[in-house]
Design an enzyme around this catalytic site. Structure first.
Site, short mmCIF file in Angstrom:
data_model
loop_
_atom_site.label_atom_id
_atom_site.label_comp_id
_atom_site.label_asym_id
_atom_site.label_seq_id
_atom_site.Cartn_x
_atom_site.Cartn_y
_atom_site.Cartn_z
CG ASP A 42 -0.44 -0.41 2.43
OD1 ASP A 42 0.61 0.16 2.78
OD2 ASP A 42 -1.00 -1.29 3.11
CE LYS B 35 -5.78 -0.62 4.36
NZ LYS B 35 -5.06 -1.30 5.38
CG MET C 275 -3.15 7.05 10.84
SD MET C 275 -4.28 5.66 10.96
CE MET C 275 -3.83 4.97 12.55
N1 SAH Z 1 1.87 0.07 10.80
C1 SAH Z 1 2.44 1.38 10.73
C2 SAH Z 1 1.41 2.46 11.00
C3 SAH Z 1 0.30 2.51 10.01
S1 SAH Z 1 -0.82 3.81 10.33
C4 SAH Z 1 3.61 1.50 11.70
O1 SAH Z 1 3.81 0.60 12.53
O2 SAH Z 1 4.33 2.47 11.62
C5 SAH Z 1 -0.18 5.09 9.32
C6 SAH Z 1 0.44 6.19 10.14
O3 SAH Z 1 1.74 5.82 10.55
C7 SAH Z 1 0.62 7.46 9.38
O4 SAH Z 1 -0.56 8.22 9.34
C8 SAH Z 1 1.68 8.15 10.23
O5 SAH Z 1 1.11 8.70 11.37
C9 SAH Z 1 2.52 7.00 10.67
N2 SAH Z 1 3.73 6.84 9.83
C10 SAH Z 1 4.08 5.77 9.12
N3 SAH Z 1 5.26 5.95 8.52
C11 SAH Z 1 5.67 7.19 8.85
C12 SAH Z 1 6.81 7.98 8.54
N4 SAH Z 1 7.80 7.52 7.76
N5 SAH Z 1 6.91 9.22 9.06
C13 SAH Z 1 5.93 9.68 9.86
N6 SAH Z 1 4.83 8.99 10.18
C14 SAH Z 1 4.70 7.75 9.69
#
Ligand code: SAH
Length: 474
Positions: free
Chosen positions: A247, A269, A382
């Site tokens: 995604d 997504k 998020m």
């Molecule tokens: N499973 C993922 C989270 C998915 S929800 C994890 O463990 O990181 C998606 C959210 O993750 C985004 O809205 C943001 O808040 C955060 N996120 C994921 N990658 C990011 C990044 N490189 N920099 C900042 N926020 C990030």
């Protein structure tokens, strides 16, 4: 070739080590792990050698070396810090036609010892012919990361089934094809993840059918963006899967590391713009595996943290599709490290909470009272759209308007930017700067530490000539 590589059987044979220091200790350990009987000649012993002697793993002669020490032995190692003694050992060994290794003196050696990657019964050895032991060790470290630790168990399994496979496939080409299939497929994966009973069952099944049969789903955490943060297992499965379902959060540089000939399925997504509904994704994964594919479900960060990974494998479990889950570095860990913000700290935060800041009908269903407690760090995933709501609610619950808050944009990537401020100032900063997702929000006293601990300067900043790895706003 300067040296001819052979692997010597020294089980239960006498080997002599001369010397009692660090290097002698290391060489002794190597010989013992190959099952040798070690006789050690040295007036002084390291603590480890003393323990070996006490446990009767080795026989010690606490004195100077004499030539006849090498009578009746099959191999000698000189590891003293005295050059004359080392020379004497080398000469005595040559006289008796015994292979000899003299530490740090390649000219006196009749054999050299390579750096070893031990996945017994598999041994991978690296030798520079005595030119540079450090270089050999560096190469070994690279190979170590490429070869799963349970590779030796895979060899054991292959040995156990060797005769059966021979009987089943009389044709040697068919036999080879079979081995290629199982040794890089599901059977190997079962072994690498310690599921040995399932490995045997899959092996029996593979013997009875001519094609691949059931596939498997790998639910893999790809980390927050920097490809260096992938795990070894993630990378291995990425290079194995023939279908990749990914995604938006998965960085292009990470997707590039999947097999070039793999089919790639994008399931979207973006906020409020789901390309494929979650139920459809779940079923797609199951269908692909049921057709025999090895399916990589690649997710940003960690699949079990706000990743709906649980739901996806729930469907698989219901339909008896085999799967495995590989953890990834979650955005909170990745962004915090790369922004220089320790999530916990003895002086400021004794706990850290991960919450979703996803807005539903303009609000967030969170326990604000709990999130407003002191001495903790709160991480919002998020939360970009809902940032003003977050700042407002925390202040309503009594958190100071000066409480530090950071927003990390595209954390750990070359595009990373860090905005920081307070609960009072942050909404305006975000309004003005318009950061692009993904972004992560960190609230707590620990945020102020980044001034001192920030270390990662993304090229984005370098090119703008910023001197600090972070954008300081207040
Ligand atoms: N499973 C993922 C989270 C998915 S929800 C994890 O463990 O990181 C998606 C959210 O993750 C985004 O809205 C943001 O808040 C955060 N996120 C994921 N990658 C990011 C990044 N490189 N920099 C900042 N926020 C990030």
């Amino acid at each position: 070739m300067d040296f001819f590589p052979i692997n010597l059987d020294i089980r239960n044979k006498h080997c002599v080590v001369v010397g009692g220091g660090k290097i002698a200790t290391r060489k002794t350990a190597s010989l013992l792990s190959a099952g040798a009987r070690v006789r050690l000649i040295s007036p002084q012993l390291s603590d480890t050698l003393k323990k070996h002697a006490a446990a009767q793993h080795i026989q010690v002669e606490p004195r100077q070396f004499i030539d006849s020490d090498l009578d009746d032995c099959c191999l000698a190692i000189a590891a003293t810090n005295s050059e004359p003694v080392n020379r004497q050992v080398a000469a005595a060994a040559r006289e008796r036609r015994i292979p000899v290794n003299v530490v740090d003196q390649p000219d006196l050696c009749s054999f050299v010892m390579p750096a070893i990657i031990d996945r017994s019964p598999i041994l991978v050895t690296v030798s520079t012919g005595g030119a540079s032991p450090v270089l050999a060790r560096l190469l070994r470290a690279r190979l170590e990361s490429l070869i799963p630790h349970a590779y030796g168990q895979l060899a054991d399994l292959a040995r156990r089934y060797r005769n059966t496979v021979k009987k089943t496939f009389a044709n040697s080409q068919q036999r080879q094809k079979f081995w290629y299939r199982v040794l890089q497929g599901g059977v190997a994966e079962y072994v690498f993840t310690g599921r040995n009973d399932q490995a045997d069952a899959a092996m029996e099944q593979a013997l009875q059918q001519s094609d691949d049969g059931m596939g498997e789903v790998y639910l893999v955490g790809a980390g927050p963006g920097d490809p260096d943060l992938l795990t070894f297992r993630a990378l291995r499965l990425m290079q194995q899967a023939d279908v990749v379902v990914y995604d938006r959060l998965v960085a292009a540089s990470i997707l590039e590391l999947t097999r070039a000939d793999a089919r790639r399925i994008y399931v979207g997504k973006e906020r409020d713009k789901h390309t494929m509904r979650q139920e459809e994704i779940n079923q797609t994964l199951a269908d692909l595996a049921l057709k025999g594919h090895r399916v990589l479900r690649l997710k940003g960060g960690d699949p079990f943290i706000f990743g709906r990974g649980g739901e996806e494998i729930d469907t698989l479990a219901e339909q008896s599709v085999p799967f495995q889950v590989v953890p990834g570095i979650t955005a909170a860990s990745g962004c915090a490290s790369y922004a220089g913000i320790p999530l916990t700290h003895r002086d400021y935060a004794q706990s850290v909470t991960f919450v979703t800041g996803h807005l539903k009908d303009g609000s967030m269903n969170l326990n604000w009272q709990q999130l407003a407690q002191p001495h903790q760090t709160v991480v919002f995933y998020m939360g970009l759209v809902g940032l003003p709501v977050i700042c407002e609610n925390l202040q309503k619950q009594g958190v100071s308007a000066d409480m530090p808050i950071a927003l990390i944009e595209q954390g750990t990537t070359q595009m990373q930017k860090v905005y920081s401020g307070t609960l009072a100032t942050m909404p305006a900063i975000v309004e003005r700067e318009k950061p692009r997702p993904p972004t992560l929000i960190i609230v707590g006293e620990v945020v102020q530490l980044r001034e001192k601990l920030g270390w990662f300067l993304s090229p984005q900043h370098a090119s703008r000539g910023a001197t600090s790895p972070v954008i300081a706003e207040s």
